[in-house]
Design a protein around this motif. Structure first.
Motif, PDB file in Angstrom:
ATOM      1  N   ILE A  26      37.640   0.006  -0.846  1.00 55.39           N
ATOM      2  CA  ILE A  26      36.588  -0.346   0.109  1.00 55.39           C
ATOM      3  C   ILE A  26      37.256  -0.943   1.338  1.00 55.39           C
ATOM      4  O   ILE A  26      37.895  -2.001   1.266  1.00 55.39           O
ATOM      5  N   ARG A  27      37.133  -0.223   2.437  1.00 60.85           N
ATOM      6  CA  ARG A  27      37.767  -0.668   3.679  1.00 60.85           C
ATOM      7  C   ARG A  27      36.726  -0.653   4.784  1.00 60.85           C
ATOM      8  O   ARG A  27      36.112   0.378   5.034  1.00 60.85           O
ATOM      9  N   GLU A  28      36.509  -1.798   5.381  1.00 58.37           N
ATOM     10  CA  GLU A  28      35.511  -1.949   6.458  1.00 58.37           C
ATOM     11  C   GLU A  28      34.179  -1.310   6.078  1.00 58.37           C
ATOM     12  O   GLU A  28      33.576  -0.566   6.862  1.00 58.37           O
ATOM     13  N   GLY A  29      33.741  -1.591   4.856  1.00 60.18           N
ATOM     14  CA  GLY A  29      32.412  -1.139   4.428  1.00 60.18           C
ATOM     15  C   GLY A  29      32.334   0.318   4.011  1.00 60.18           C
ATOM     16  O   GLY A  29      31.263   0.803   3.640  1.00 60.18           O
ATOM     17  N   THR A  30      33.476   1.041   4.066  1.00 61.64           N
ATOM     18  CA  THR A  30      33.478   2.458   3.698  1.00 61.64           C
ATOM     19  C   THR A  30      34.222   2.660   2.381  1.00 61.64           C
ATOM     20  O   THR A  30      35.239   2.004   2.137  1.00 61.64           O
ATOM     21  N   LEU A  31      33.694   3.562   1.544  1.00 59.78           N
ATOM     22  CA  LEU A  31      34.365   3.927   0.288  1.00 59.78           C
ATOM     23  C   LEU A  31      35.360   5.046   0.591  1.00 59.78           C
ATOM     24  O   LEU A  31      34.987   6.074   1.165  1.00 59.78           O
ATOM     25  N   LEU A  32      36.608   4.832   0.173  1.00 59.42           N
ATOM     26  CA  LEU A  32      37.645   5.868   0.284  1.00 59.42           C
ATOM     27  C   LEU A  32      38.139   6.111  -1.135  1.00 59.42           C
ATOM     28  O   LEU A  32      38.634   5.188  -1.785  1.00 59.42           O
ATOM     29  N   SER A  33      37.986   7.315  -1.643  1.00 57.02           N
ATOM     30  CA  SER A  33      38.430   7.574  -3.022  1.00 57.02           C
ATOM     31  C   SER A  33      39.945   7.612  -3.087  1.00 57.02           C
ATOM     32  O   SER A  33      40.587   8.259  -2.254  1.00 57.02           O
ATOM     33  N   ILE A  34      40.517   6.923  -4.090  1.00 59.41           N
ATOM     34  CA  ILE A  34      41.945   7.117  -4.375  1.00 59.41           C
ATOM     35  C   ILE A  34      42.048   8.277  -5.371  1.00 59.41           C
ATOM     36  O   ILE A  34      42.976   9.069  -5.315  1.00 59.41           O
ATOM     37  N   ASN A  35      41.030   8.380  -6.251  1.00 55.40           N
ATOM     38  CA  ASN A  35      40.929   9.511  -7.178  1.00 55.40           C
ATOM     39  C   ASN A  35      39.560  10.169  -6.993  1.00 55.40           C
ATOM     40  O   ASN A  35      38.599   9.824  -7.681  1.00 55.40           O
ATOM     41  N   PRO A  36      39.465  11.134  -6.077  1.00 61.87           N
ATOM     42  CA  PRO A  36      38.159  11.749  -5.777  1.00 61.87           C
ATOM     43  C   PRO A  36      37.527  12.457  -6.979  1.00 61.87           C
ATOM     44  O   PRO A  36      36.312  12.603  -7.032  1.00 61.87           O
ATOM     45  N   HIS A  37      38.358  12.858  -7.985  1.00 57.17           N
ATOM     46  CA  HIS A  37      37.801  13.532  -9.167  1.00 57.17           C
ATOM     47  C   HIS A  37      36.773  12.641  -9.874  1.00 57.17           C
ATOM     48  O   HIS A  37      35.863  13.138 -10.526  1.00 57.17           O
ATOM     49  N   ASN A  38      36.938  11.327  -9.755  1.00 58.12           N
ATOM     50  CA  ASN A  38      36.015  10.406 -10.430  1.00 58.12           C
ATOM     51  C   ASN A  38      34.632  10.427  -9.799  1.00 58.12           C
ATOM     52  O   ASN A  38      33.682   9.903 -10.363  1.00 58.12           O
ATOM     53  N   LEU A  39      34.527  10.970  -8.585  1.00 58.82           N
ATOM     54  CA  LEU A  39      33.236  10.985  -7.879  1.00 58.82           C
ATOM     55  C   LEU A  39      32.865  12.409  -7.475  1.00 58.82           C
ATOM     56  O   LEU A  39      32.355  12.635  -6.377  1.00 58.82           O
TER      57      LEU A  39
END
Ligand code: ADP
Ligand code: BMX
Ligand code: ZN
Length: 291
Positions: free
Chosen positions: A67-80
């Motif tokens: 979570i950076r400046e209110g935005t979700l950035l996936s480290i593992n996009p497969h989980n989402l």
């Protein structure tokens, strides 16, 4: 003031109204949509919070991802479901009309668990074994989020250089071996296609291949905990998430940890707040409560 707390995991979304005394009411849950497009997540969050949001004055989000400046950035996009970015704070502010803040789910849960009864030490690490493997680190009473939000992402430390490729791009991460998704992905034969919950059910009934999958996850987690002890010298490690809290799992982790040299031993506890740790931690961070 009442906080609308939201917990976004790879498998489920939860929301609850939480008062300033940190009591939960009106808890709701629904599955996380598996879609690459942000629209599906926005729609799911809207249907989750709409029935309860009129009673809240602010929103606190605990979410999987950096979570950076209110935005979700996936480290593992497969989980989402392949989702890479999602504007969390902006989306929830536009749905609810309320001010919102966001923090990583395991970091939030660590903050709640740090305030649980019986935790008196200054240093504590929380690990969730769930869709992925996440972590939150409290050192000298302070939650470590990191300058870019990455602090505590223990699931992406190395467990096996010959292991499977992780969704983050690295080979052999703890998450690629120990998480719920990894347990399911490793299943073969009659276990193929089952989720981690079903594999645990088979293991409980004595199914040997299922027991081996669970034991491999528990052993990998124990090695991670020894590394965590070496890095932080923490006094307690708290384990949560549906895999972490599954019957018999933590006792296996403890048995594997006991096989490591004594210098790496550390007190292990199941999450006191069980599946609500993320919700409570986000609400606590939003209220700025210190005790
Ligand atoms: P999230 O990742 O959304 O926070 P959970 O903590 O519930 O959600 O973790 C989801 C993972 O846990 C899935 O892989 C699921 O199969 C597994 N799981 C759910 N319930 C159980 C259970 N009772 N025993 C073992 N694994 C479980
Ligand atoms: C992943 C990563 C972490 C998260 C952890 C546990 C993503 C989308 N998530 O390592 O930020 O804390 O999973 O998440 O990259 P959960 O969904 O299993 O609770
Ligand atoms: Zn990884």
């Amino acid at each position: 003031m009442t906080t609308l707390a939201i917990d976004i995991g790879g498998t489920k979304l939860a929301a609850a109204l939480i008062d300033d005394d940190l009591q939960i009411r009106e808890r709701r849950e629904q599955p996380t949509p598996a879609s690459k497009t942000p629209d599906a997540l926005r729609a799911a969050l809207k249907s989750l919070v709409e029935p309860v949001m009129s009673a809240a004055q602010r929103v606190a989000i605990a979410s999987t991802g950096i979570i950076r400046e209110g935005t979700l950035l996936s480290i593992n996009p497969h989980n989402l479901g392949g989702l890479l970015h999602f504007p969390l704070v902006q989306t929830l502010e536009s749905i609810t009309g309320l001010p919102a803040m966001a923090v990583n789910d395991a970091q939030a849960a660590a903050w709640a668990e740090y305030h649980a009864p019986g935790i008196n030490a200054p240093d504590m690490v929380f690990i969730t074994v769930s869709t992925g493997v996440g972590g939150g680190v409290v050192l000298n009473g302070e939650l470590q989020t990191g300058a870019g939000g990455l602090a505590g992402h223990l699931g992406h430390t190395l467990a096996d250089p010959q292991g499977p490729i992780c969704g983050c791009g690295r080979r052999g991460c703890v998450e690629a071996i120990a998480s719920g998704r990894a347990i399911a992905a490793r299943a073969q034969g009659e276990l193929a296609g089952l989720d981690a919950k079903a594999i645990f059910d088979h293991a409980q009934r004595g199914h040997q291949p299922a027991r081996a999958l669970v034991a491999h996850s528990a052993q990998t987690l124990a090695r991670l905990i020894a590394d965590v002890k070496a890095v932080t010298d923490c006094q307690t490690v708290v384990v949560g998430g549906s895999v972490g809290l599954a019957e018999g799992y933590l006792s296996q982790v403890a048995e594997f940890l006991a096989q490591e040299p004594a210098v790496y031993h550390v007190e292990l506890r199941p999450a006191y707040y069980r599946h609500d740790a993320g919700l409570l931690g986000a609400a606590r961070l939003a209220t700025g409560a210190t005790s």
